[in-house]
Design an enzyme around this catalytic site. Sequence first.
Site, PDB file in Angstrom:
ATOM      1  N   HIS A 183     -16.074   9.022   2.935  1.00  0.00           N
ATOM      2  CA  HIS A 183     -16.659  10.283   3.391  1.00  0.00           C
ATOM      3  C   HIS A 183     -18.182  10.275   3.237  1.00  0.00           C
ATOM      4  O   HIS A 183     -18.901  10.790   4.108  1.00  0.00           O
ATOM      5  CB  HIS A 183     -16.068  11.451   2.599  1.00  0.00           C
ATOM      6  CG  HIS A 183     -14.590  11.613   2.764  1.00  0.00           C
ATOM      7  ND1 HIS A 183     -13.867  10.999   3.760  1.00  0.00           N
ATOM      8  CD2 HIS A 183     -13.675  12.329   2.029  1.00  0.00           C
ATOM      9  CE1 HIS A 183     -12.587  11.330   3.661  1.00  0.00           C
ATOM     10  NE2 HIS A 183     -12.447  12.129   2.614  1.00  0.00           N
ATOM     11  N   ASN A 206      -6.818  10.398  12.969  1.00  0.00           N
ATOM     12  CA  ASN A 206      -6.674  11.834  12.731  1.00  0.00           C
ATOM     13  C   ASN A 206      -7.871  12.628  13.222  1.00  0.00           C
ATOM     14  O   ASN A 206      -7.985  13.836  12.927  1.00  0.00           O
ATOM     15  CB  ASN A 206      -6.414  12.102  11.250  1.00  0.00           C
ATOM     16  CG  ASN A 206      -4.983  11.754  10.859  1.00  0.00           C
ATOM     17  OD1 ASN A 206      -4.056  11.922  11.655  1.00  0.00           O
ATOM     18  ND2 ASN A 206      -4.790  11.245   9.655  1.00  0.00           N
ATOM     19  N   ASP A 216     -11.383   7.379  -0.760  1.00  0.00           N
ATOM     20  CA  ASP A 216     -11.779   8.184   0.397  1.00  0.00           C
ATOM     21  C   ASP A 216     -13.165   8.790   0.203  1.00  0.00           C
ATOM     22  O   ASP A 216     -13.895   9.010   1.180  1.00  0.00           O
ATOM     23  CB  ASP A 216     -10.761   9.299   0.638  1.00  0.00           C
ATOM     24  CG  ASP A 216      -9.617   8.856   1.538  1.00  0.00           C
ATOM     25  OD1 ASP A 216      -9.687   7.750   2.109  1.00  0.00           O
ATOM     26  OD2 ASP A 216      -8.633   9.613   1.668  1.00  0.00           O
ATOM     27  N   ARG A 221       0.879  -1.169   0.000  1.00  0.00           N
ATOM     28  CA  ARG A 221       0.000   0.000   0.000  1.00  0.00           C
ATOM     29  C   ARG A 221       0.914   1.216   0.000  1.00  0.00           C
ATOM     30  O   ARG A 221       1.740   1.390   0.889  1.00  0.00           O
ATOM     31  CB  ARG A 221      -0.904  -0.020   1.225  1.00  0.00           C
ATOM     32  CG  ARG A 221      -1.907   1.143   1.317  1.00  0.00           C
ATOM     33  CD  ARG A 221      -1.382   2.245   2.204  1.00  0.00           C
ATOM     34  NE  ARG A 221      -2.391   3.250   2.526  1.00  0.00           N
ATOM     35  CZ  ARG A 221      -2.136   4.371   3.193  1.00  0.00           C
ATOM     36  NH1 ARG A 221      -0.916   4.628   3.621  1.00  0.00           N
ATOM     37  NH2 ARG A 221      -3.088   5.234   3.439  1.00  0.00           N
ATOM     38  N   VAL A 259       0.467   8.992  -2.421  1.00  0.00           N
ATOM     39  CA  VAL A 259       1.274   9.136  -3.639  1.00  0.00           C
ATOM     40  C   VAL A 259       1.105  10.512  -4.279  1.00  0.00           C
ATOM     41  O   VAL A 259       1.943  10.914  -5.106  1.00  0.00           O
ATOM     42  CB  VAL A 259       0.944   8.030  -4.658  1.00  0.00           C
ATOM     43  CG1 VAL A 259       1.251   6.658  -4.081  1.00  0.00           C
ATOM     44  CG2 VAL A 259      -0.502   8.114  -5.132  1.00  0.00           C
ATOM     45  N   HIS A 260       0.054  11.236  -3.914  1.00  0.00           N
ATOM     46  CA  HIS A 260      -0.106  12.584  -4.456  1.00  0.00           C
ATOM     47  C   HIS A 260       1.010  13.513  -3.979  1.00  0.00           C
ATOM     48  O   HIS A 260       1.221  14.585  -4.561  1.00  0.00           O
ATOM     49  CB  HIS A 260      -1.466  13.161  -4.050  1.00  0.00           C
ATOM     50  CG  HIS A 260      -1.725  13.105  -2.570  1.00  0.00           C
ATOM     51  ND1 HIS A 260      -2.328  12.027  -1.961  1.00  0.00           N
ATOM     52  CD2 HIS A 260      -1.446  13.983  -1.574  1.00  0.00           C
ATOM     53  CE1 HIS A 260      -2.413  12.253  -0.662  1.00  0.00           C
ATOM     54  NE2 HIS A 260      -1.887  13.431  -0.401  1.00  0.00           N
ATOM     55  N   ASP A 273       1.687   4.938   0.427  1.00  0.00           N
ATOM     56  CA  ASP A 273       1.123   6.043   1.182  1.00  0.00           C
ATOM     57  C   ASP A 273       1.154   7.350   0.395  1.00  0.00           C
ATOM     58  O   ASP A 273       2.181   7.706  -0.199  1.00  0.00           O
ATOM     59  CB  ASP A 273       1.912   6.210   2.489  1.00  0.00           C
ATOM     60  CG  ASP A 273       1.388   7.336   3.342  1.00  0.00           C
ATOM     61  OD1 ASP A 273       0.279   7.213   3.875  1.00  0.00           O
ATOM     62  OD2 ASP A 273       2.101   8.355   3.478  1.00  0.00           O
ATOM     63  N   HIS A 316      -7.201   3.612   9.552  1.00  0.00           N
ATOM     64  CA  HIS A 316      -6.333   4.217  10.567  1.00  0.00           C
ATOM     65  C   HIS A 316      -6.352   5.739  10.485  1.00  0.00           C
ATOM     66  O   HIS A 316      -6.353   6.418  11.526  1.00  0.00           O
ATOM     67  CB  HIS A 316      -4.906   3.671  10.424  1.00  0.00           C
ATOM     68  CG  HIS A 316      -4.142   4.269   9.287  1.00  0.00           C
ATOM     69  ND1 HIS A 316      -4.242   3.803   7.987  1.00  0.00           N
ATOM     70  CD2 HIS A 316      -3.279   5.326   9.239  1.00  0.00           C
ATOM     71  CE1 HIS A 316      -3.475   4.533   7.212  1.00  0.00           C
ATOM     72  NE2 HIS A 316      -2.876   5.459   7.920  1.00  0.00           N
ATOM     73  N   ASP A 317      -6.344   6.300   9.272  1.00  0.00           N
ATOM     74  CA  ASP A 317      -6.332   7.750   9.108  1.00  0.00           C
ATOM     75  C   ASP A 317      -7.617   8.387   9.615  1.00  0.00           C
ATOM     76  O   ASP A 317      -7.594   9.387  10.341  1.00  0.00           O
ATOM     77  CB  ASP A 317      -6.154   8.108   7.629  1.00  0.00           C
ATOM     78  CG  ASP A 317      -4.698   8.330   7.256  1.00  0.00           C
ATOM     79  OD1 ASP A 317      -3.910   8.709   8.141  1.00  0.00           O
ATOM     80  OD2 ASP A 317      -4.349   8.110   6.086  1.00  0.00           O
ATOM     81  N   GLU A 376      -2.694   5.084  -2.019  1.00  0.00           N
ATOM     82  CA  GLU A 376      -3.526   6.073  -1.352  1.00  0.00           C
ATOM     83  C   GLU A 376      -3.278   7.381  -2.088  1.00  0.00           C
ATOM     84  O   GLU A 376      -2.131   7.813  -2.214  1.00  0.00           O
ATOM     85  CB  GLU A 376      -3.159   6.233   0.121  1.00  0.00           C
ATOM     86  CG  GLU A 376      -4.022   7.289   0.804  1.00  0.00           C
ATOM     87  CD  GLU A 376      -3.364   7.936   2.017  1.00  0.00           C
ATOM     88  OE1 GLU A 376      -4.083   8.595   2.782  1.00  0.00           O
ATOM     89  OE2 GLU A 376      -2.133   7.810   2.175  1.00  0.00           O
TER      90      GLU A 376
END
Length: 586
Positions: A310, A381, A306, A242, A246-247, A244, A376-377, A281
């Site tokens: 959301h 967060n 995401d 996975r 990448v943007h 993390d 997890h995020d 991601e």
Amino acid sequence: MTEFSVWAPERDRVRVQIGRTSHELRSTEDGWWRVDVPGTGPGTDYAFLLDDSDEALPDPRSLWQPDGVHGPSRVYEHGAFEWTDSAWTGRALPGGVVYELHIGTFTEGGTFDSAIERLDHLVELGVDFVEVLPVNAFDGVHGWGYDGVLWYAAHDPYGGPDGFKRFVDACHARGLAVLLDVVYNHLGPSGAYLDRFGPYFAGQTIWGPTLNLDGPRSDEVRRYAIDNAVSWLRDFHVDGLRLDAVHALSDRRAIHLLEELASEVDSLAAHLRRPLSLIAESDLNDPRLITPREAGGYGLHAQWSDDLHHCLHATLTGERQGYYGDFGSLPALAATLRSAFFHAGTWSSFRGRTHGRQVDTLTTSGHRFLAYLQNHDQIGNRATGDRLSATLSPGLLACGAALVLCSPYTPMIFMGEEWAARTPWQFFASFPDPELAEAVRTGRRAEFAEHGWDAQDVPDPMDPDTVLRSRLDWSEQREPSNARTLAVYRELIALRRAHPELTDPRLDRLRVEFDESARWIVLHRGELRLACNLGAQPAVLPLTGEVLFSSGPGVLAEEDSLHVPAETAVLLRLRSGSGSGDAGRR
């Protein structure tokens, strides 16, 4: 005898220190330095000295850091480990279910070996992939893992390289594939010595220094990341990565690092004769990431969605702050279920601009997007690290689980979600440097103060109790309410395996009906229908058929209608010749 080597193209002198003796390395035209040292081998501790400095630095490609990221490296031999997974042929992503876990908080022991003791639970749950948060070496004992600085070394407090191999081997013995979370967009704030050796860095992200992927001498820097990915897959027998955020990779080359990595991994998979998956991601909402290379894309195998999270979160909780502002309506949820992205060249009020690109649902398989109710995020967060179980009823939790597990996407579950764990999962670290620790502590509290949180309500990330609070309490499963939620997850995953309609990833085959005022939504999955009543009142839906699953009592299937109690999910098979009405919008 061991060959010690390091890339340090801008240094005039490099030595390797072993005990009290230093040995001079010879330079080559490509910037590498090498020397063979007799009498050394696995277990030998060593460090590099650059130019005339006496500061001992760990090997950038160290495989073992038993004394932490500031200490010496230790020679490690991959071939010495005795694997038992020779019959393992891997696991393809389509049709699979992913389980995300953090080694340090998955069990009370917080190690690879203690995690092995809980793998049978995952087998009984029915998942196919175990996605492990980063295990590369970072400063301190406890942390999420995203502050890694020595990417090739498995975190020693977890059990080091042999411990991670035992974990992967044990997963394969139980039919579980392993995905590893890796971070190539930045390095952590403590122990990042790479720039001492060469031009590894090219600026900063919000998390730390970022790699030089397209500047002078960046070829070797790119190899540093790609070789690391290959090592996890080849030497540790991991089944996928996975990638993390990448943007945040800054790469202006004609061939992006992600495309180069995908090509390398496909080549390795052909040699190993088992599937290897790369899962991104990304905040870009750009389907080019998962578009095959022959069609002009990067050729990654999947990416997180995401937007779907959301939509689910905002719809179930009613939260609309921050980036949840555009989500929360049933039309938004239905649109995102059909097309993976809500923002697909559309206006994003959070960003103040249009965002994303449309997914071609005729040619793009749904399995290429990971769907999740929590991760997890999205838990860690939050200011207090609270899970959905802290605010939602068991009924709404079951509806959310059903929408994920009956969708055309690849479902992912965050550890403990399957029994509605009450333990939070909070942000924590353990930097030994007091100044850095205080900076992280105050920065975290200042961040949430901007959103109206009182500083005393935000857990101290440096407090050992924050880690202890975040560890799963496995005894919760014995509580009646938690046991019922666990049964719901097990049954939904079993149904997903039993009925091909539920693993069908063809997005163009999915239809969604809903009634915003009555708060129900129906997913059409072949001859199956998932009906979720998210409202506080019972609902009567124009459906009829055999009930295969219900998350609660009181469901009544009549000749021409389905009576669904409040906050209940129902899966049914249509009777021959029957269909659904057009009472809701599609």
